[in-house]
Design a protein around this motif. Structure first.
Motif, PDB file in Angstrom:
ATOM      1  N   LEU A 176       0.809  -1.214   0.000  1.00 30.95           N
ATOM      2  CA  LEU A 176       0.000   0.000   0.000  1.00 30.95           C
ATOM      3  C   LEU A 176       0.842   1.265   0.000  1.00 30.95           C
ATOM      4  O   LEU A 176       0.354   2.351  -0.277  1.00 30.95           O
ATOM      5  CB  LEU A 176      -0.930   0.001   1.217  1.00 30.95           C
TER       6      LEU A 176
ATOM      7  N   CYS B  52       1.164   4.165  -2.870  1.00 31.00           N
ATOM      8  CA  CYS B  52       0.190   5.192  -3.188  1.00 31.00           C
ATOM      9  C   CYS B  52       0.292   6.346  -2.209  1.00 31.00           C
ATOM     10  O   CYS B  52       0.601   6.146  -1.039  1.00 31.00           O
ATOM     11  CB  CYS B  52      -1.227   4.609  -3.166  1.00 31.00           C
ATOM     12  N   ALA B  53       0.068   7.539  -2.709  1.00 33.78           N
ATOM     13  CA  ALA B  53       0.063   8.730  -1.872  1.00 33.78           C
ATOM     14  C   ALA B  53      -1.132   9.577  -2.284  1.00 33.78           C
ATOM     15  O   ALA B  53      -1.249   9.963  -3.458  1.00 33.78           O
ATOM     16  CB  ALA B  53       1.364   9.526  -2.035  1.00 33.78           C
ATOM     17  N   VAL B  54      -2.012   9.832  -1.350  1.00 37.51           N
ATOM     18  CA  VAL B  54      -3.224  10.574  -1.673  1.00 37.51           C
ATOM     19  C   VAL B  54      -2.869  12.026  -1.978  1.00 37.51           C
ATOM     20  O   VAL B  54      -1.817  12.523  -1.597  1.00 37.51           O
ATOM     21  CB  VAL B  54      -4.237  10.494  -0.516  1.00 37.51           C
TER      22      VAL B  54
ATOM     23  N   ASP C 217       3.668   4.400   6.358  1.00 36.83           N
ATOM     24  CA  ASP C 217       3.145   5.504   5.542  1.00 36.83           C
ATOM     25  C   ASP C 217       2.290   4.936   4.412  1.00 36.83           C
ATOM     26  O   ASP C 217       2.617   5.056   3.221  1.00 36.83           O
ATOM     27  CB  ASP C 217       4.306   6.334   4.999  1.00 36.83           C
ATOM     28  N   VAL C 218       1.172   4.313   4.787  1.00 34.42           N
ATOM     29  CA  VAL C 218       0.329   3.612   3.824  1.00 34.42           C
ATOM     30  C   VAL C 218      -0.267   4.573   2.803  1.00 34.42           C
ATOM     31  O   VAL C 218      -0.305   4.310   1.609  1.00 34.42           O
ATOM     32  CB  VAL C 218      -0.784   2.842   4.564  1.00 34.42           C
ATOM     33  N   TRP C 219      -0.736   5.719   3.262  1.00 35.98           N
ATOM     34  CA  TRP C 219      -1.453   6.648   2.389  1.00 35.98           C
ATOM     35  C   TRP C 219      -0.601   7.831   1.946  1.00 35.98           C
ATOM     36  O   TRP C 219      -1.103   8.746   1.298  1.00 35.98           O
ATOM     37  CB  TRP C 219      -2.719   7.150   3.101  1.00 35.98           C
TER      38      TRP C 219
ATOM     39  N   ARG D 116       0.963  10.148   3.793  1.00 37.58           N
ATOM     40  CA  ARG D 116       0.925  11.384   4.575  1.00 37.58           C
ATOM     41  C   ARG D 116       2.336  11.882   4.875  1.00 37.58           C
ATOM     42  O   ARG D 116       2.632  13.076   4.703  1.00 37.58           O
ATOM     43  CB  ARG D 116       0.167  11.165   5.888  1.00 37.58           C
TER      44      ARG D 116
ATOM     45  N   ALA E  78      -4.905  12.698   3.648  1.00 39.20           N
ATOM     46  CA  ALA E  78      -4.502  11.448   4.298  1.00 39.20           C
ATOM     47  C   ALA E  78      -5.188  11.267   5.643  1.00 39.20           C
ATOM     48  O   ALA E  78      -5.286  10.144   6.146  1.00 39.20           O
ATOM     49  CB  ALA E  78      -2.981  11.426   4.463  1.00 39.20           C
TER      50      ALA E  78
ATOM     51  N   PHE F 148      -8.001   8.624   6.138  1.00 44.12           N
ATOM     52  CA  PHE F 148      -7.701   7.194   6.139  1.00 44.12           C
ATOM     53  C   PHE F 148      -7.084   6.772   7.471  1.00 44.12           C
ATOM     54  O   PHE F 148      -6.480   7.584   8.186  1.00 44.12           O
ATOM     55  CB  PHE F 148      -6.736   6.874   4.993  1.00 44.12           C
TER      56      PHE F 148
ATOM     57  N   THR G  13      -4.579   5.036  10.273  1.00 46.38           N
ATOM     58  CA  THR G  13      -3.126   4.954  10.437  1.00 46.38           C
ATOM     59  C   THR G  13      -2.753   3.580  10.971  1.00 46.38           C
ATOM     60  O   THR G  13      -3.465   3.009  11.805  1.00 46.38           O
ATOM     61  CB  THR G  13      -2.616   6.027  11.409  1.00 46.38           C
TER      62      THR G  13
END
Length: 499
Positions: A30, A33-35, A153-155, A157, A324, A327, A329
């Motif tokens: 995951l 990806c970076a929102v 740092d899944v998303w 942020r 971010a 979503f 954490t």
């Protein structure tokens, strides 16, 4: 999900290790990806050429870039030395340099969040416990261990925060370059104006000497009975007026000298510039032709435009940081160490303890705070884009203004030179006619005043040309390049020029 064991057998580690491996694998999958929107430089419709075109284009001037200190084109060693002093001691440059270091540290703080946090703890604990079987007991416990935590740092942020920090640091580097260029240009303009004031003082000193001779001539002719008393009065009036104007120029020169002292980081009381009496032609010959390039070059050459563009990039990254927050954490925790009721048993094998865990947390309701932060970040980006575009337009205006000014002043100075020659000829003829007794002294006074006015206008035009040439060099970036961001030292010397 947490597992804790004391003196665990080997097979007890396997479920926890498997859990950690699965969690890390999921985070890695995951983590790509970076929102938030990816940044692209705001687009502008720029003209293909400047409206004003000057004769200096034909001169094929030498390159002015990071490898060439632009102020050296004026061929004045005193100016070179003064700008070197300002680069090292000017307080505004030091302030901007400190802000740059602060921005670098802020970016480093954001980047540190990409790594786990590791700590150590240890110490004794005394506690009283109560139970139905054993009653009240007072026990001592000794513990020592390591603990670590890491937010996956899944998303994106943290990555967006690092992106914003790096962009802000680059913007601060460009701001430092802009501050340095502004100080250099201001110092060059003040210095050149001071030298023009020296030329004006020299002009008035020569004028006072000429008027003194005229005054003496009228006195002799009055004593010989061939001139009127009014001729003597007119000659003396003209002389005293020129002397007063010569004295008045000291105020202008002193103020410029004081301003230069502050720019080089000195108190005016300990700073002095010796006057020069160089004629205007020599100074005019040292005025450098300036390559302007194309309007699109400003995007790479002006530090204030680079600063605005990097701030837009930072604002864009902050949108990702805000989004971010929608979503959950994922935080991974691990601890390991020893715990025993007796200090002598603390490091025995049965006293070993460990813990592995993963926490998934999400905000369910915040009263619209996340939505407001997202709107705030989006609005900040829109504002930064508008600022960037306005900065570009302002840069184009500055170049056009100074190109136009130099073109007009060049034409005006040519005509003014002709006016000076004509006025000087008229002055000589009038004085000769007066000495021959064919005209009144009023004619001499009139022609002398006209000649002085035209000569002073010519010197003033030279000063305006020099100031405008510095302003044009500043308007096109002063030789700075975007590639120089983060490559300058505190003293302003490029570490590596990128052209």
């Amino acid at each position: 999900m947490t597992a804790t064991a004391k003196s665990p057998p080997q097979h007890a580690f396997k479920p926890a290790l498997a859990l950690s491996a699965i969690t890390l694998a999921a985070a890695a999958l995951l983590g790509g990806c970076a929102v938030g929107p990816d940044y692209a430089r705001p687009q502008m419709d720029l003209p293909t050429a400047y409206k004003e075109q000057g004769p200096w284009k034909i001169a094929e001037p030498g390159q002015i870039d990071s490898n060439h200190r632009w102020w050296e084109a004026y061929k004045d060693p005193v100016l070179n030395d003064l700008i070197d002093q300002a680069n090292k001691a000017n307080q505004n440059i030091r302030f901007a340099e400190a802000q740059y270091r602060q921005a670098q540290a802020t970016a480093a703080i954001a980047r540190a969040s990409l790594w786990p946090t590791v700590g150590v703890s240890g110490g004794p604990t005394r506690a009283r416990t109560n139970s139905a079987t054993a009653g009240s007991r007072l026990t001592d416990t000794y513990a020592v261990g390591l603990n670590a935590s890491w937010e996956a740092d899944v998303w994106g942020r943290v990555r967006r925060s690092v992106e914003a920090g790096d962009a802000t640091s680059a913007a601060s580097a460009a701001s430092l370059a802009a501050a340095r260029l502004s100080i250099q240009a201001t110092l060059a303009q003040d210095y050149l104006q001071l030298r023009v004031t020296d030329l004006q003082k020299d002009l008035y000193a020569r004028t006072v000497a000429a008027y003194t001779r005229s005054f003496q001539l009228t006195q002799h002719q009055y004593e010989a009975g061939v001139a009127l008393r009014s001729d003597v009065a007119q000659a003396e009036t003209q002389l005293r007026s020129a002397q007063a104007q010569l004295i008045d120029l000291d105020a202008t020169r002193n103020q410029l000298e004081h301003a230069i002292a502050i720019l080089v980081g000195k108190a005016p009381a300990v700073f002095t510039l010796a006057p020069v009496t160089t004629d205007g032609a020599a100074l005019q010959a040292s005025m450098p032709p300036t390559p302007t390039g194309l309007p699109s070059d400003l995007l790479e050459r002006r530090p204030d435009i680079a600063n605005a563009e990097r701030l837009a990039a930072a604002a864009n990254a902050n949108i990702g940081v805000a989004r971010a927050a929608y979503f959950p954490t994922l935080t991974l925790n691990a601890t390991g160490g020893y715990s025993a009721i007796a200090f002598s048993q603390l490091f025995d094998t049965p006293s070993r303890v460990w813990s592995l865990g993963a926490t998934l947390a999400a905000t369910l309701f915040d009263g619209g705070a996340r939505s407001a932060r997202n709107d705030q970040a989006t609005a900040a980006f829109d504002a930064s884009v508008a600022t960037y575009k306005q900065t570009v337009l302002g840069g184009l205006q500055e170049v056009e203004d100074n190109l136009s000014t130099l073109r007009v002043l060049d034409q005006e100075s040519q005509v003014q030179d002709q006016a000076v020659k004509a006025a000087q000829l008229s002055e000589r003829l009038a004085l000769s006619q007066y000495q021959a007794g064919t005209t009144t002294y009023l004619s001499v006074v009139t022609t002398q005043a006209t000649s002085l006015t035209n000569q002073r206008t010519a010197v003033t035009l030279l000063g305006r040309q020099l100031v405008a040439s510095v302003a044009l060099i500043k308007a096109v970036g002063g030789g700075w390049r975007v590639g120089d961001i983060n490559q300058t030292t505190a003293t302003g010397t490029p570490v590596a020029a990128a052209n």
